[in-house]
Scaffold this active site. Structure first.
Site, PDB file in Angstrom:
ATOM      1  N   CYS A 130     -44.546  -8.572  24.414  1.00  0.00           N
ATOM      2  CA  CYS A 130     -43.102  -8.574  24.683  1.00  0.00           C
ATOM      3  C   CYS A 130     -42.401  -7.342  24.121  1.00  0.00           C
ATOM      4  CB  CYS A 130     -42.443  -9.847  24.185  1.00  0.00           C
ATOM      5  SG  CYS A 130     -42.404  -9.969  22.425  1.00  0.00           S
ATOM      6  N   HIS A 190     -45.240 -22.287  23.226  1.00  0.00           N
ATOM      7  CA  HIS A 190     -45.357 -21.487  24.442  1.00  0.00           C
ATOM      8  C   HIS A 190     -45.707 -22.407  25.618  1.00  0.00           C
ATOM      9  CE1 HIS A 190     -45.938 -18.296  21.368  1.00  0.00           C
ATOM     10  NE2 HIS A 190     -45.202 -17.619  22.217  1.00  0.00           N
TER      11      HIS A 190
HETATM   12  O1  GFB Z   1     -44.645 -19.145  27.009  1.00  0.00           O
HETATM   13  P1  GFB Z   1     -43.184 -18.989  27.091  1.00  0.00           P
HETATM   14  O2  GFB Z   1     -42.362 -19.908  26.260  1.00  0.00           O
HETATM   15  O3  GFB Z   1     -42.715 -17.547  26.707  1.00  0.00           O
HETATM   16  O4  GFB Z   1     -42.705 -19.225  28.619  1.00  0.00           O
HETATM   17  P2  GFB Z   1     -42.640 -16.077  27.360  1.00  0.00           P
HETATM   18  C1  GFB Z   1     -43.329 -18.605  29.687  1.00  0.00           C
HETATM   19  C2  GFB Z   1     -42.743 -19.124  30.999  1.00  0.00           C
HETATM   20  O5  GFB Z   1     -43.116 -20.489  31.169  1.00  0.00           O
HETATM   21  C3  GFB Z   1     -41.214 -19.087  31.094  1.00  0.00           C
HETATM   22  C4  GFB Z   1     -41.992 -21.266  31.526  1.00  0.00           C
HETATM   23  O6  GFB Z   1     -40.858 -18.713  32.403  1.00  0.00           O
HETATM   24  C5  GFB Z   1     -40.845 -20.548  30.825  1.00  0.00           C
HETATM   25  O7  GFB Z   1     -39.595 -20.919  31.392  1.00  0.00           O
HETATM   26  N1  GFB Z   1     -42.205 -22.661  31.140  1.00  0.00           N
HETATM   27  C6  GFB Z   1     -42.359 -23.688  32.008  1.00  0.00           C
HETATM   28  C7  GFB Z   1     -42.231 -23.173  29.899  1.00  0.00           C
HETATM   29  N2  GFB Z   1     -42.458 -24.841  31.357  1.00  0.00           N
HETATM   30  C8  GFB Z   1     -42.403 -24.559  30.035  1.00  0.00           C
HETATM   31  C9  GFB Z   1     -42.459 -25.367  28.866  1.00  0.00           C
HETATM   32  O8  GFB Z   1     -42.580 -26.595  28.915  1.00  0.00           O
HETATM   33  N3  GFB Z   1     -42.404 -24.698  27.660  1.00  0.00           N
HETATM   34  C10 GFB Z   1     -42.260 -23.347  27.588  1.00  0.00           C
HETATM   35  N4  GFB Z   1     -42.222 -22.769  26.380  1.00  0.00           N
HETATM   36  N5  GFB Z   1     -42.171 -22.565  28.696  1.00  0.00           N
HETATM   37  C11 GFB Z   1     -42.755 -15.459  24.879  1.00  0.00           C
HETATM   38  C12 GFB Z   1     -41.831 -14.772  23.949  1.00  0.00           C
HETATM   39  O9  GFB Z   1     -42.224 -15.254  26.124  1.00  0.00           O
HETATM   40  O10 GFB Z   1     -44.060 -14.940  24.894  1.00  0.00           O
HETATM   41  C13 GFB Z   1     -42.432 -14.499  22.659  1.00  0.00           C
HETATM   42  O11 GFB Z   1     -40.630 -15.509  23.862  1.00  0.00           O
HETATM   43  C14 GFB Z   1     -43.861 -14.003  22.726  1.00  0.00           C
HETATM   44  O12 GFB Z   1     -41.638 -13.561  22.013  1.00  0.00           O
HETATM   45  C15 GFB Z   1     -44.690 -14.808  23.682  1.00  0.00           C
HETATM   46  O13 GFB Z   1     -43.887 -12.673  23.123  1.00  0.00           O
HETATM   47  C16 GFB Z   1     -46.072 -14.255  23.865  1.00  0.00           C
HETATM   48  O14 GFB Z   1     -43.967 -15.630  27.885  1.00  0.00           O
HETATM   49  O15 GFB Z   1     -41.511 -16.002  28.333  1.00  0.00           O
END
Ligand code: GFB
Length: 314
Positions: free
Chosen positions: A115, A185
């Site tokens: 990120c 995540h």
């Molecule tokens: O893994 P995630 O939370 O983080 O979300 P990022 C990835 C995608 O999955 C987003 C969707 O588009 C979320 O809206 N998503 C769908 C969900 N359902 C869910 C759910 O139930 N939980 C979550 N958490 N997401 C992170 C960064 O970004 O990646 C950090 O915020 C870090 O800083 C990490 O870099 C590796 O991939 O968007």
């Protein structure tokens, strides 16, 4: 530059050894026969406390450091706790990197994150895209802290000749992940949601966002393998991406997890939740040109992580 290689009796500090990455590094180094791992729980050493970190390094005199400690979380945690994400991560980096240099550490490896790259960077993202555009707003606090860590490692190399390297892992998953639905995540969150929906016989599972963002997922045991490989074989200023080189949409991920958990109900996309960055795929040609490749396929890694999750509930 000639790499400075760890020996089996080297004193190795794994900062953050209880986390997803640190615990995978512990498993890997133990199974490789490294006998002198130095480990501290958060309750015994707060890495945000400069004095405590300095006296720990003066007493323990580690020779190698894996800096895997960080305040981390998924999109909701990043977006709702910006102060913790920027403060904790900056403090940990400043304290550990400076103490490592001042106390004679031979080599330090800093774990960053994909990120750090601009929200709309061309895909796949090459290492040189760092600082070429605005960051994704949901995680810019974490990203700024991780960029500061990269720059600190580079500055200490330039000014003091300190042997620090930085890896940029893509989205990670595996045993020991955080399955709390507010802070996790997407991959562990969906394993839990589908697992619980299957048991409850629920007609649908809520997936955040539109399902269209693309993400690349690397099993943490592959990351640990790459971390050890780079510690032993690389000693340069440039950051190194660590990923698989391929990605899936969140919808495709959800379908894979539904298949692994045996869930046959509907997916409901909650578009009131943020998508985050549209795509985050690393260009891994630098690492592959050094001879490293991942081994664990996504479906196989998800099945193993689902098994781990089920056993953690017993
Ligand atoms: O893994 P995630 O939370 O983080 O979300 P990022 C990835 C995608 O999955 C987003 C969707 O588009 C979320 O809206 N998503 C769908 C969900 N359902 C869910 C759910 O139930 N939980 C979550 N958490 N997401 C992170 C960064 O970004 O990646 C950090 O915020 C870090 O800083 C990490 O870099 C590796 O991939 O968007």
């Amino acid at each position: 530059m000639q790499p400075i290689a760890m020996q089996k009796d080297s004193r190795i500090f794994i900062a953050g050894h209880r986390g997803l990455v640190g615990s995978a590094l512990c498993r890997r180094l133990c199974s490789d026969g490294y006998q002198n791992l130095i480990l501290r729980q958060h309750a015994d050493l707060d890495l945000r406390d400069a004095g405590a970190v300095r006296s720990f390094f003066e007493t323990e005199r580690p020779e190698y450091v894996f800096l895997a400690a960080a305040t981390v979380g998924g999109i909701f945690a990043n977006d709702s706790r910006p102060a913790e994400f920027i403060y904790d991560n900056l403090a940990i980096e400043i304290n550990v990197i400076d103490a490592a240099y001042r106390c004679g550490v031979k080599k330090l490896e800093f774990l960053g994150s994909s990120c750090i790259y601009p929200k709309l960077a061309p895909q796949p993202m090459k290492e040189e895209y760092l600082l070429t555009g605005p960051l994704e707003p949901t995680n810019e606090w974490y990203a700024v802290a991780k960029i500061a860590g990269i720059k600190m490692v580079q500055a200490y190399r330039r000014q003091y000749g300190f042997s620090g390297i930085s890896l940029m892992p893509t989205n990670l998953y595996g045993p020991g992940d955080n399955f709390d639905l507010q802070s996790s995540h997407v991959l562990p969150a969906l394993i839990r949601k589908f697992h619980e929906a299957k048991i409850a016989g629920a007609p649908e599972v809520i997936v955040w966002g539109t399902g269209s963002p693309r993400r690349e997922f690397l099993h943490v045991d592959d990351l640990a393998d790459a971390s050890v490989f780079l510690m032993q074989n690389y000693d340069g200023e440039g950051i190194v991406n660590v990923g698989t080189g391929s990605d899936v949409t969140i919808r495709e991920l959800a379908e894979i997890i539904a298949g692994v958990t045996g869930y046959r109900g509907r997916l409901h996309f909650d578009t009131s939740k943020p998508d985050g960055t549209p795509r985050k795929l690393l260009d891994v040609s630098r690492l592959e040109s050094m001879g490293w490749h991942p081994r664990i396929a996504l479906r196989e890694g998800i099945a193993a992580t689902h098994d781990w999750y089920k056993s953690s509930l017993l």
